[in-house]
Each structure stands twice: as structure tokens, then as C-alpha cells.
Design an enzyme around this catalytic site. Structure first.
Site, PDB file in Angstrom:
ATOM      1  N   GLU A 125      11.477  58.371  26.573  1.00 44.00           N
ATOM      2  CA  GLU A 125      11.807  58.015  25.193  1.00 44.00           C
ATOM      3  C   GLU A 125      11.546  56.543  24.911  1.00 44.00           C
ATOM      4  O   GLU A 125      11.827  55.684  25.744  1.00 44.00           O
ATOM      5  CB  GLU A 125      13.289  58.360  24.968  1.00 44.00           C
ATOM      6  CG  GLU A 125      13.776  58.156  23.565  1.00 44.00           C
ATOM      7  CD  GLU A 125      15.248  58.587  23.397  1.00 44.00           C
ATOM      8  OE1 GLU A 125      15.704  59.527  24.081  1.00 44.00           O
ATOM      9  OE2 GLU A 125      15.925  57.961  22.573  1.00 44.00           O
ATOM     10  N   GLU A 129      15.772  51.204  16.713  1.00 46.22           N
ATOM     11  CA  GLU A 129      17.035  51.604  16.089  1.00 46.22           C
ATOM     12  C   GLU A 129      17.593  50.461  15.253  1.00 46.22           C
ATOM     13  O   GLU A 129      17.572  49.319  15.683  1.00 46.22           O
ATOM     14  CB  GLU A 129      18.063  52.024  17.151  1.00 46.22           C
ATOM     15  CG  GLU A 129      17.881  53.467  17.594  1.00 46.22           C
ATOM     16  CD  GLU A 129      18.646  53.811  18.861  1.00 46.22           C
ATOM     17  OE1 GLU A 129      19.199  54.916  18.940  1.00 46.22           O
ATOM     18  OE2 GLU A 129      18.681  52.957  19.778  1.00 46.22           O
TER      19      GLU A 129
END
Ligand SMILES: *[C@@H]1O[C@H](CO)[C@@H](O)[C@H](O)[C@H]1NC(C)=O
Ligand SMILES: *[C@@H]1O[C@H](CO)[C@@H](O)[C@H](O)[C@H]1NC(C)=O
Ligand SMILES: *[C@@H]1O[C@H](CO)[C@@H](O)[C@H](O)[C@H]1NC(C)=O
Ligand SMILES: *[C@@H]1O[C@H](CO)[C@@H](O)[C@H](O)[C@H]1NC(C)=O
Length: 365
Positions: A125, A129
Site C-alpha cells: 500500500e 492522507e
């Protein structure tokens, strides 16, 4: 009913992820190729793809895995209005190293997290964010094989007003290194060997995911709420992340990617030749607006359309005229009877006159 169930399932999964790690690893996969040999091949993008979010989402390219994305004038709107909402989309295509450029602004709101994620089936991943209450920064993060125990993965970086101005967030991902860029600034580099000698370096075919979620929902773990900047106040919403457009480039060309073994090493990935259906859909020209279609027509075609419109207007006028004629038909019929009588009389007069002339000429001549 089905939609709300699905939304809460996705949200629950996010919640479970939150229980495991304060910075969120998406710890769920349909079929983990590290544990199983029968996972389906990953359809490859194999080329470049651009998407302008003012145009409708193509469901053959994107799976809306939770909620709904609205295609507004300024871009795709990912909005949280109520509890349990977390609109999220996920590409049906996979990239095997590549470049992802997203032009967007994140959502404000304490406890609200906007995210752009590249993620594989064995839980590699790469993340962007934005925590809604931190209006001057963005966080970068990564995971290898779903392992979130290693130190120093998540970092925070200054960005000028990421919630009110559009920035270009670019990830450059190769087998050697990962780079995160904000506009023209390289803000972070991760080399392969820096991730536990490459073991936890993201390196398997991945989808692209964009979404917003209420990490600070009061039902979440205290650590997660804290990371998200505090509890969400739903009455202060709605909270919206806006994505203008994105560009994805896949660094491999092929139809699909297949895990050759359970190692999760990039060298074990097989690239199958061809072009995937999702790639065909992704590279199809977007549907055109009416004005674009008009602008592209030749002068001759436009002329033809004008003639067509004129003919149509003429037809309408003829229909109106016909209706009037019909209404007046009774009167007209009477008139016609009179008229024909008159014509008959005229005709016989003419005949008489001709005969008379004839005679006169004979006499006179
Ligand atoms: C994809 O875009 C890059 C620029 O980002 C360009 O260099 C490359 O040639 C493009 N590839 C294809 C297949 O169009
Ligand atoms: C789309 O996402 C939903 C929710 O995660 C999932 O159940 C479904 O299988 C996905 N569809 C495809 C075609 O991947
Ligand atoms: C994650 O990696 C660390 C360090 O290599 C290891 O000790 C730990 O067992 C791993 N955890 C999982 C869940 O694989
Ligand atoms: C977005 O940023 C990347 C990295 O700086 C750059 O290569 C790319 O050209 C930028 N895109 C646009 C449209 O400016």
C-alpha cells in the site's frame, strides 16, 4: 437496504483496520496471493489513463465500493453528510509500478480523513492522507505485505492550504524507489532497500482508490480518533473532498498480472500479453457534450442540419395550415359549389362568345 448494508460493511472493515493500527492499513483483501494460489489474475491498465471528474464515472473502469461520488462542475465530490458515510471508488484496473497524479483538495472537518491509495491484493500500500483538522499538511505512508509493525512509515509534510486550494499530488513508483511529489516539489523518497531490505517495499500490481471516511467517528478506537484529530461533529458538515482529475500511468504493458508464487516479490509477477477489457474502457474517448459535437461538425453538415430544421418548421406550418383547412372545410365546400357554378357559367359564356366571334368574322370577312 443493500446499499446501506454495503456501506456499513466497508466502514466496519475500516473500523477493524483502525483497531489494528493508528495510521490505517487496509487489512482486508478478497484473495491474498501470499496465502492462496487460486486468486484471479489482476486486469492490467497497461497504458496511460486520464479522468476528468466533471464527466461521469465509467462503472467499467471504477467500482464505487461505498456511497456515491457526485460529478459536479468543479470535479468529483466525495461527501460525508451523515454517520456511516464514506464514499470510495476503486479502479478495476491494476498498475504494476507507475505514476499516479491526482489534482484535488481535501475535506476539512475534525475526524474526517481524505485519502488517495495505491493497494495490491497482498496488501502492499502507498498512501496520501489528509486529516481534516490539519489544514496545513498531508501525510504519506506505505505498507508492505500488510505488515504495519515497522517503524517510521508514516510522515507528515507541510502543504499550503490543502483543503481550499487544488494541488497536484504525484506518486512515482518504480522497483527501485518511491517518490511523493506535491506540485513541483519532491517531498519524500523511499528506496527499495529502506523498507526492511525490500521485504516491505510496495511492489505488487495495485488498484487506485480514492475516498473519504470518518476516522474520528465516536465508534472508532481512541487511538484512531486521536490520529484523526478528534471526534467527528456530523452536525457541522457536510464534509467534501473534491477531485478535479487524475492521471495514471502503468509502467508495464499487458493484459493481466499473475502472482507466480507466494513470495509477493515483484520478480515473481508474470505479465500476460494483450489488452484488458478495463484498459479498452479506460482509453475510450469520454462521451461528448452536445456543444462539443456541434463544434466538430463540418460546415456542410451544419448547413444540412439548418435545411433539416427549415424543412421541419415548414412541415409544422403545413400541419397547422392543414388543420385550419380542415376546420374551414364546410365553408370551403359551399364556396366551391358556388364557384364551380360560376365557372360553368363563365365557360358557357365564353363558348357562346367564341361562336359569336366566329360568325361575326365570317360575316365581316
Ligand atoms: C504516458 O504519459 C507519459 C507522460 O507522463 C508519456 O511520456 C508516455 O509516452 C505516455 N505513454 C503512452 C503509452 O501514451
Ligand atoms: C465492487 O465493490 C464491492 C464492494 O466492495 C464488491 O462487493 C464487488 O465485488 C466489487 N465488484 C467488482 C466487479 O469488483
Ligand atoms: C511484520 O514484520 C516484523 C518485522 O519483520 C515481524 O517481526 C512481524 O512478525 C511481522 N508481522 C506480521 C503480521 O507479518
Ligand atoms: C504534477 O506534478 C508532477 C511532479 O512534479 C509533474 O511531473 C507533473 O507535470 C505535474 N502535472 C501537471 C499537470 O502540472
Amino acid at each position: 437496504m443493500a446499499t446501506s448494508t454495503r456501506v456499513s460493511v466497508v466502514w466496519l472493515l475500516a473500523l477493524i483496520a483502525g483497531l489494528i493500527s493508528p495510521t490505517i492499513a487496509q487489512t482486508w483483501t478478497e484473495c491474498n496471493p501470499l496465502e492462496r494460489d487460486d486468486c484471479r489474475p489482476n486486469p492490467a491498465l497497461g497504458t496511460n489513463y486520464t479522468y476528468d471528474f466533471t464527466g461521469l464515472l465509467n462503472p467499467a473502469v471504477w467500482n464505487t465500493t461505498a456511497g456515491e461520488v457526485i460529478n459536479g462542475k468543479k470535479g468529483g465530490e466525495f461527501t460525508i453528510r451523515e454517520r456511516l458515510q464514506s464514499p470510495t471508488i476503486q479502479s478495476h484496473f491494476y498498475i504494476f509500478f507507475g505514476r499516479l497524479e491526482v489534482h484535488m483538495k481535501a475535506a476539512t472537518g475534525q475526524g474526517i480523513v481524505s485519502s488517495v491509495v495505491i493497494q495490491s491484493e497482498d496488501l502492499d500500500e502507498i498512501d496520501w492522507e489528509w486529516v481534516g483538522s490539519e489544514q496545513g499538511s498531508v501525510q504519506t505512508n506505505y505498507f508492505g505485505k500488510g505488515n504495519d509493525t515497522t517503524f517510521d512509515r508514516g510522515k507528515k509534510h507541510d502543504v499550503n492550504d490543502p483543503m481550499h486550494s487544488i494541488h497536484n499530488y504525484t506518486i512515482l513508483w518504480t522497483a527501485e524507489k518511491l517518490e511523493w511529489w506535491v506540485d513541483e516539489n519532491l517531498i519524500r523518497t523511499l528506496k527499495y532497500e529502506e523498507a526492511e531490505g525490500g521485504k516491505f517495499y510496495p511492489q505488487t500490481p495495485s488498484t487506485v482508490r480514492l475516498g473519504i471516511w470518518p476516522a474520528g467517528d465516536e465508534g472508532n478506537r481512541a487511538g484512531t480518533i486521536e490520529w484523526a484529530g478528534g471526534k467527528v461533529d456530523y452536525s457541522n458538515g457536510p464534509y467534501t473532498m473534491i477531485v478535479e482529475r487524475l492521471m495514471v500511468e502503468d509502467f508495464h504493458k499487458g493484459k493481466e498480472y499473475v502472482y507466480g508464487d507466494n513470495s509477493g516479490d515483484w520478480q515473481s509477477i508474470k505479465v500476460i500479453d494483450g489488452v484488458s477489457d478495463v484498459s479498452k474502457e479506460a482509453t475510450k474517448p469520454p462521451p461528448k457534450s452536445l456543444s462539443q459535437k456541434w463544434a466538430e461538425l463540418s460546415a456542410g453538415t451544419k448547413g444540412g442540419i439548418f435545411i433539416g430544421i427549415a424543412a421541419f418548421v415548414g412541415l409544422i406550418l403545413a400541419i397547422i395550415a392543414f388543420c385550419c383547412i380542415k376546420q374551414r372545410r364546410a365553408g370551403r365546400k359551399e364556396f366551391n359549389n358556388e364557384n364551380s357554378k360560376f365557372v360553368t357559367e363563365q365557360t358557357s359564356n365564353m363558348a357562346l362568345r367564341t361562336q359569336w366571334n366566329h360568325k361575326y368574322r365570317q360575316v365581316g370577312g
